[in-house]
Design a protein around this motif. Structure first.
Motif, PDB file in Angstrom:
ATOM      1  N   PRO A 345       0.864  -1.183   0.000  1.00  0.00           N
ATOM      2  CA  PRO A 345       0.000   0.000   0.000  1.00  0.00           C
ATOM      3  C   PRO A 345       0.900   1.231   0.000  1.00  0.00           C
ATOM      4  O   PRO A 345       1.561   1.524   0.995  1.00  0.00           O
ATOM      5  CB  PRO A 345      -0.790  -0.136   1.309  1.00  0.00           C
ATOM      6  CG  PRO A 345       0.063  -0.991   2.190  1.00  0.00           C
ATOM      7  CD  PRO A 345       0.942  -1.822   1.302  1.00  0.00           C
ATOM      8  N   LEU A 346       0.986   1.933  -1.109  1.00  0.00           N
ATOM      9  CA  LEU A 346       2.094   2.844  -1.388  1.00  0.00           C
ATOM     10  C   LEU A 346       2.446   3.767  -0.229  1.00  0.00           C
ATOM     11  O   LEU A 346       3.604   3.900   0.154  1.00  0.00           O
ATOM     12  CB  LEU A 346       1.789   3.673  -2.641  1.00  0.00           C
ATOM     13  CG  LEU A 346       1.366   2.907  -3.900  1.00  0.00           C
ATOM     14  CD1 LEU A 346       1.325   3.843  -5.096  1.00  0.00           C
ATOM     15  CD2 LEU A 346       2.252   1.716  -4.171  1.00  0.00           C
ATOM     16  N   GLY A 347       1.463   4.460   0.330  1.00  0.00           N
ATOM     17  CA  GLY A 347       1.754   5.417   1.388  1.00  0.00           C
ATOM     18  C   GLY A 347       2.205   4.785   2.686  1.00  0.00           C
ATOM     19  O   GLY A 347       2.842   5.438   3.512  1.00  0.00           O
ATOM     20  N   ALA A 348       1.882   3.517   2.896  1.00  0.00           N
ATOM     21  CA  ALA A 348       2.208   2.845   4.155  1.00  0.00           C
ATOM     22  C   ALA A 348       3.524   2.090   4.114  1.00  0.00           C
ATOM     23  O   ALA A 348       4.088   1.762   5.162  1.00  0.00           O
ATOM     24  CB  ALA A 348       1.078   1.878   4.520  1.00  0.00           C
ATOM     25  N   THR A 349       4.025   1.792   2.922  1.00  0.00           N
ATOM     26  CA  THR A 349       5.163   0.881   2.785  1.00  0.00           C
ATOM     27  C   THR A 349       6.388   1.314   3.581  1.00  0.00           C
ATOM     28  O   THR A 349       6.975   0.529   4.325  1.00  0.00           O
ATOM     29  CB  THR A 349       5.520   0.715   1.298  1.00  0.00           C
ATOM     30  OG1 THR A 349       4.495  -0.049   0.663  1.00  0.00           O
ATOM     31  CG2 THR A 349       6.845  -0.002   1.122  1.00  0.00           C
ATOM     32  N   GLY A 350       6.804   2.570   3.429  1.00  0.00           N
ATOM     33  CA  GLY A 350       8.008   3.022   4.118  1.00  0.00           C
ATOM     34  C   GLY A 350       7.890   2.956   5.625  1.00  0.00           C
ATOM     35  O   GLY A 350       8.860   2.645   6.333  1.00  0.00           O
ATOM     36  N   LEU A 351       6.712   3.235   6.155  1.00  0.00           N
ATOM     37  CA  LEU A 351       6.515   3.194   7.603  1.00  0.00           C
ATOM     38  C   LEU A 351       6.386   1.763   8.107  1.00  0.00           C
ATOM     39  O   LEU A 351       6.748   1.457   9.240  1.00  0.00           O
ATOM     40  CB  LEU A 351       5.313   4.043   7.988  1.00  0.00           C
ATOM     41  CG  LEU A 351       5.662   5.535   7.922  1.00  0.00           C
ATOM     42  CD1 LEU A 351       4.451   6.395   7.663  1.00  0.00           C
ATOM     43  CD2 LEU A 351       6.372   5.972   9.198  1.00  0.00           C
ATOM     44  N   ALA A 352       5.890   0.853   7.264  1.00  0.00           N
ATOM     45  CA  ALA A 352       5.890  -0.562   7.620  1.00  0.00           C
ATOM     46  C   ALA A 352       7.324  -1.088   7.684  1.00  0.00           C
ATOM     47  O   ALA A 352       7.657  -1.920   8.539  1.00  0.00           O
ATOM     48  CB  ALA A 352       5.077  -1.365   6.621  1.00  0.00           C
ATOM     49  N   GLN A 353       8.181  -0.615   6.783  1.00  0.00           N
ATOM     50  CA  GLN A 353       9.602  -0.978   6.844  1.00  0.00           C
ATOM     51  C   GLN A 353      10.212  -0.514   8.159  1.00  0.00           C
ATOM     52  O   GLN A 353      10.958  -1.242   8.815  1.00  0.00           O
ATOM     53  CB  GLN A 353      10.352  -0.347   5.671  1.00  0.00           C
ATOM     54  CG  GLN A 353      10.011  -0.904   4.315  1.00  0.00           C
ATOM     55  CD  GLN A 353      10.740  -0.171   3.194  1.00  0.00           C
ATOM     56  OE1 GLN A 353      10.945   1.038   3.254  1.00  0.00           O
ATOM     57  NE2 GLN A 353      11.116  -0.901   2.152  1.00  0.00           N
ATOM     58  N   CYS A 354       9.900   0.712   8.552  1.00  0.00           N
ATOM     59  CA  CYS A 354      10.382   1.261   9.817  1.00  0.00           C
ATOM     60  C   CYS A 354       9.910   0.409  10.987  1.00  0.00           C
ATOM     61  O   CYS A 354      10.698   0.082  11.887  1.00  0.00           O
ATOM     62  CB  CYS A 354       9.899   2.703   9.964  1.00  0.00           C
ATOM     63  SG  CYS A 354      10.199   3.455  11.585  1.00  0.00           S
ATOM     64  N   ALA A 355       8.626   0.026  10.984  1.00  0.00           N
ATOM     65  CA  ALA A 355       8.091  -0.787  12.072  1.00  0.00           C
ATOM     66  C   ALA A 355       8.823  -2.114  12.186  1.00  0.00           C
ATOM     67  O   ALA A 355       9.221  -2.529  13.283  1.00  0.00           O
ATOM     68  CB  ALA A 355       6.592  -1.022  11.852  1.00  0.00           C
ATOM     69  N   GLU A 356       9.030  -2.785  11.060  1.00  0.00           N
ATOM     70  CA  GLU A 356       9.714  -4.082  11.085  1.00  0.00           C
ATOM     71  C   GLU A 356      11.118  -3.957  11.661  1.00  0.00           C
ATOM     72  O   GLU A 356      11.535  -4.757  12.512  1.00  0.00           O
ATOM     73  CB  GLU A 356       9.780  -4.670   9.674  1.00  0.00           C
ATOM     74  CG  GLU A 356      10.574  -5.964   9.560  1.00  0.00           C
ATOM     75  CD  GLU A 356       9.935  -7.145  10.273  1.00  0.00           C
ATOM     76  OE1 GLU A 356      10.671  -8.096  10.611  1.00  0.00           O
ATOM     77  OE2 GLU A 356       8.708  -7.123  10.483  1.00  0.00           O
ATOM     78  N   LEU A 357      11.860  -2.956  11.228  1.00  0.00           N
ATOM     79  CA  LEU A 357      13.242  -2.812  11.691  1.00  0.00           C
ATOM     80  C   LEU A 357      13.307  -2.412  13.157  1.00  0.00           C
ATOM     81  O   LEU A 357      14.205  -2.853  13.888  1.00  0.00           O
ATOM     82  CB  LEU A 357      13.986  -1.808  10.813  1.00  0.00           C
ATOM     83  CG  LEU A 357      14.159  -2.252   9.356  1.00  0.00           C
ATOM     84  CD1 LEU A 357      14.858  -1.171   8.541  1.00  0.00           C
ATOM     85  CD2 LEU A 357      14.916  -3.569   9.247  1.00  0.00           C
ATOM     86  N   CYS A 358      12.355  -1.605  13.614  1.00  0.00           N
ATOM     87  CA  CYS A 358      12.325  -1.262  15.042  1.00  0.00           C
ATOM     88  C   CYS A 358      11.998  -2.487  15.886  1.00  0.00           C
ATOM     89  O   CYS A 358      12.614  -2.717  16.937  1.00  0.00           O
ATOM     90  CB  CYS A 358      11.311  -0.152  15.295  1.00  0.00           C
ATOM     91  SG  CYS A 358      11.849   1.484  14.732  1.00  0.00           S
ATOM     92  N   TRP A 359      11.043  -3.296  15.438  1.00  0.00           N
ATOM     93  CA  TRP A 359      10.744  -4.535  16.153  1.00  0.00           C
ATOM     94  C   TRP A 359      11.964  -5.450  16.192  1.00  0.00           C
ATOM     95  O   TRP A 359      12.254  -6.065  17.217  1.00  0.00           O
ATOM     96  CB  TRP A 359       9.572  -5.251  15.495  1.00  0.00           C
ATOM     97  CG  TRP A 359       8.239  -4.601  15.736  1.00  0.00           C
ATOM     98  CD1 TRP A 359       7.850  -3.913  16.849  1.00  0.00           C
ATOM     99  CD2 TRP A 359       7.123  -4.580  14.833  1.00  0.00           C
ATOM    100  NE1 TRP A 359       6.551  -3.458  16.687  1.00  0.00           N
ATOM    101  CE2 TRP A 359       6.088  -3.856  15.470  1.00  0.00           C
ATOM    102  CE3 TRP A 359       6.894  -5.106  13.564  1.00  0.00           C
ATOM    103  CZ2 TRP A 359       4.836  -3.647  14.876  1.00  0.00           C
ATOM    104  CZ3 TRP A 359       5.655  -4.900  12.962  1.00  0.00           C
ATOM    105  CH2 TRP A 359       4.631  -4.174  13.618  1.00  0.00           C
ATOM    106  N   GLN A 360      12.677  -5.533  15.079  1.00  0.00           N
ATOM    107  CA  GLN A 360      13.875  -6.379  15.031  1.00  0.00           C
ATOM    108  C   GLN A 360      14.933  -5.879  16.014  1.00  0.00           C
ATOM    109  O   GLN A 360      15.518  -6.667  16.773  1.00  0.00           O
ATOM    110  CB  GLN A 360      14.445  -6.406  13.609  1.00  0.00           C
ATOM    111  CG  GLN A 360      13.614  -7.163  12.588  1.00  0.00           C
ATOM    112  CD  GLN A 360      13.740  -8.674  12.717  1.00  0.00           C
ATOM    113  OE1 GLN A 360      14.536  -9.191  13.502  1.00  0.00           O
ATOM    114  NE2 GLN A 360      12.943  -9.387  11.938  1.00  0.00           N
ATOM    115  N   LEU A 361      15.192  -4.589  16.024  1.00  0.00           N
ATOM    116  CA  LEU A 361      16.219  -4.031  16.901  1.00  0.00           C
ATOM    117  C   LEU A 361      15.837  -4.148  18.376  1.00  0.00           C
ATOM    118  O   LEU A 361      16.712  -4.249  19.245  1.00  0.00           O
ATOM    119  CB  LEU A 361      16.495  -2.576  16.532  1.00  0.00           C
ATOM    120  CG  LEU A 361      17.302  -2.373  15.246  1.00  0.00           C
ATOM    121  CD1 LEU A 361      17.165  -0.945  14.730  1.00  0.00           C
ATOM    122  CD2 LEU A 361      18.775  -2.713  15.468  1.00  0.00           C
TER     123      LEU A 361
END
Length: 427
Positions: A345-361
């Motif tokens: 979902p174009l507008g959400a993609t970058g923030l979903a990437q951020c969420a995944e990496l924050c959860w990983q860290l």
């Protein structure tokens, strides 16, 4: 000034066009409330919002934010094609870096149509017209397919011609990402495919088959950002993830002057953004353990390995064959399943990437958790064009403590949200 992500949230990405899909204000509110819950803050703590979406009228950002609260804060509507979510994140980060605000919301959402992306305004110049015209002119691969897979498929063809990459390398990327998504409860697709199934799925353009292409999606994602002073005052050290470096680049003369199909797909733009981040932070690509990158098509993931310095120029095929792009290899790329399987979902993609990496860290990624992770990198492009690259690290590396009510699992979050609804006083 140092900037930190202190809360993230997202919805499950879903297939668009269904009558019972929630509207964008509902999805945006859910993602925002989850990010606020994760941070332990209330909406009154937020002093500005940058809201990204591609398909929508004028002030959709305000309509989405108003669902959570109406406090009179500045709200900026952002559109940078597929890099819209990361551009909203970049804007919020810049405001905090400049000292204008101490706490900001970056929000992205999209409610899309079924099928391939289409150009919406035929009565005016299209923003990607040069990319479309040049890819048709320069390419030896001809097809009547949609414009987006043609641009990225042609980039893959150029890489094959220059470096001997094989169609199997692109299929292996899709195999990896579909496999990763089986562990991600937010993914639109969670099916496991064999390499043969991916190769034999319908051909789209160049080396690309259907299972190597991202779907259109509905969804939303959000992040709460703050200054170091705000983070310390609110005792959020244990969950804070620092934005160590952040760059936003656009096309320059090399995009067209070199007659490179890879550059038309964002290779040079991505390379320059990554170089800016590495130079600013002093971090070497070899120190990065996780990457969420823009795999709208498997060909783009392959050329981006080299653009981000994850492997040498022309070495992407070797990098893939060694398994250096997944668990047990040098770096895990798209642990979420990426755009190919998680959805786009174009507008959400970058923030979903951020969420995944924050959860990983923060050690919250459950079955897909990457061990001993110090640095994580985000890459998000939008043709026409913009590229955002962001480098993250956890602030308190020695403490992975998570509050009892925090979770990266949507099923648990839905139970928490339902409980809160019951606890609210009736009017």
């Amino acid at each position: 000034m140092r900037v930190f992500v202190i809360g993230v949230g997202m919805t499950k990405f879903i297939k668009p066009g269904k009558d019972d899909n929630p509207d964008y204000p509902i999805m945006a509110a859910q993602a925002t409330r989850r990010a606020l819950h994760d941070s332990g803050l209330t909406f009154k703590d937020v002093k500005m919002a940058a809201v990204g979406y591609v398909y929508g009228d004028s002030t959709c950002g305000q309509r989405a934010v108003y669902e959570v609260g109406m406090t009179g804060i500045p709200i900026y509507n952002v559109n940078n094609n597929c890099s819209t979510g990361s551009s909203a994140l970049h804007l919020a980060q810049q405001f905090i870096t400049g000292g204008l605000y101490d706490c900001a919301l970056a929000l992205g959402f999209e409610k899309m149509e079924k099928g391939s992306l289409t150009l919406k305004f035929p009565d005016r110049t299209q923003p990607v017209d040069k990319l479309i015209n040049y890819t048709d002119e320069w390419s030896t691969e001809k097809s009547k397919g949609p414009w987006a897979p043609k641009i990225f498929g042609n980039a893959g063809v150029e890489h094959m011609q220059k470096f001997g990459t094989k169609p199997e390398h692109f299929a292996k990327i899709a195999f990896k990402n579909h496999l990763h998504s089986t562990r991600n409860p937010y993914s639109q697709f969670r099916d496991k495919y064999t390499l043969e199934e991916i190769i034999k799925s319908p051909k789209i353009h160049g080396p690309l088959t259907k299972l190597q292409c991202c779907p259109t999606s509905d969804g939303a994602a959000a992040a709460i950002l703050c200054s170091e002073k705000f983070m310390l005052e609110h005792n959020l050290q244990d969950q804070a993830v620092e934005i160590v470096g952040c760059a936003l680049t656009t096309d320059n003369e090399s995009t067209f002057a070199q007659k490179s199909l890879m550059n038309l797909a964002g290779y040079d733009m991505s390379r320059r953004a990554a170089e800016q981040v590495y130079k600013k932070t002093g971090v070497d690509p070899k120190q990065i353990g996780a990457v969420e990158l823009h795999d709208c098509f498997s060909a783009n993931e392959l050329i981006t390995y080299e653009a981000l310095g994850l492997c040498g120029v022309g070495k992407a095929g070797e990098f893939i064959d060694k398994g250096d792009n997944t668990y047990g290899g040098r770096v895990v790329v798209n642990p979420s399943g990426g755009l190919i399987s998680k959805g786009h979902p174009l507008g959400a993609t970058g923030l979903a990437q951020c969420a995944e990496l924050c959860w990983q860290l923060r050690g919250m990624a459950e079955d897909r958790q990457i061990k001993n992770l110090n640095y994580a990198l985000q890459h998000n492009i939008g043709l026409g064009g913009a590229c955002v690259v962001i480098l993250y690290k956890k602030f308190n590396q020695k403490n992975g403590k998570v509050r009892a009510d925090q979770s990266a699992n949507p099923d648990i979050l839905e139970k928490i949200e339902a409980q809160k609804q019951q606890e609210r006083p009736r009017l």
